[in-house]
Design an enzyme around this catalytic site. Structure first.
Site, PDB file in Angstrom:
ATOM      1  CB  SER A 150     -35.053  18.635  56.135  1.00 53.34           C
ATOM      2  OG  SER A 150     -34.035  19.307  56.851  1.00 53.34           O
ATOM      3  CE1 TYR A 163     -32.445  19.583  51.200  1.00 55.56           C
ATOM      4  CE2 TYR A 163     -32.473  20.375  53.468  1.00 55.56           C
ATOM      5  CZ  TYR A 163     -32.468  19.328  52.565  1.00 55.56           C
ATOM      6  OH  TYR A 163     -32.498  18.030  53.028  1.00 55.56           O
TER       7      TYR A 163
END
Length: 258
Positions: A150, A163
């Site tokens: 990401s 995350y």
């Protein structure tokens, strides 16, 4: 001058690809894209029923697909699935490590159980599956592992500390594995995915103020469509990326460039 059609470099005909988290979102789009590039796609999901449904939909579109139940947080299940897949298909050429979860809480109140759920799936699950797959690929002398990371591997994000930590770890896992395995025929790369229209961004997209603020930082001015990740995955899975090792390829609408 070579007369070879460069498009042949992206042909995955005869290859076998295992895609985790392939029943929805980015994983579903990637599975369909690899199938269109010629690969036999093994659809992996926590729900066997959902995986079989997705595989059936791909086959209805003319693809070669099969389904397996796989919870990446269970290494023994991953070991069994990989052994079974390799035996059935005489090897495994591509792993797309896509399965991931997100939990949103302010950092000062982030629950320990939420932290562990995210890290167990996004870090432990991804690494141990890559490790098992790597053993198999090293033995056969070739293979491609594509980790779906990401843009939060580069930057923080509000209410997503676990995350962000997990995707930063996955980027480093990618580089470390590439350093060890590149000279042995196994390619390990990652994609730094930006903000796509998937379940993981539903809360953001449903909040007009947060959505506007986020998109103001994306030069493309919009959320990505899941199918827009496919080209990067096919590239990293194909002979076109023969000299690409340990890369973190941004597919983010320009987020990291801004």
């Amino acid at each position: 001058m070579s007369t070879t059609n460069p498009l042949h470099l992206f042909d995955l005909t005869g290859k076998v690809a295992l895609v985790t988290g392939a029943t929805r979102g980015l994983g579903r789009a990637v599975a369909a894209g690899l199938a269109r590039a010629g690969a036999h796609v093994v659809v992996a999901g926590r729900s066997r029923e959902a995986a079989e449904k997705t595989a059936a939909e791909l086959e209805a579109d003319g693809a070669h697909a099969s389904a397996v139940e796989l919870d990446v947080t269970r290494p023994e299940q991953a070991r069994h699935v990989l052994a079974e897949t390799s035996e059935q298909h005489h090897g495994l050429d591509i792993l797309v490590n896509n399965a991931g979860v997100i939990e949103r809480h302010p950092a000062e109140d982030y629950p320990a159980d939420a932290w562990h759920r995210v890290i167990d799936t996004n870090v432990h699950g991804a690494f141990f599956l890559a490790q098992e797959t790597g053993r198999l690929m090293l033995a056969q002398g070739h293979g491609r592992i594509v980790n779906i990371a990401s843009v939060l591997a580069y930057s923080g994000g509000r209410n997503v500390v676990a995350y962000a930590a997990s995707k930063g770890a996955l980027a480093q896992i990618t580089r470390a594995l590439a350093t060890e395995w590149a000279h042995r025929g196994v390619h390990v790369n990652a994609i730094a995915a930006g903000y796509f229209s998937t379940d993981l961004t539903q809360d953001l997209r449903d909040d007009p103020a947060r959505s506007r603020a986020l998109l103001s930082r994306v030069p493309a001015g919009r959320f990505g469509r899941p199918e827009e990740l496919v080209g990067a995955v096919v590239f990293l899975s194909s002979p076109a990326a023969d000299y690409v090792h340990g890369a973190l390829l941004e597919v983010d609408g320009g987020w990291t460039a801004a």
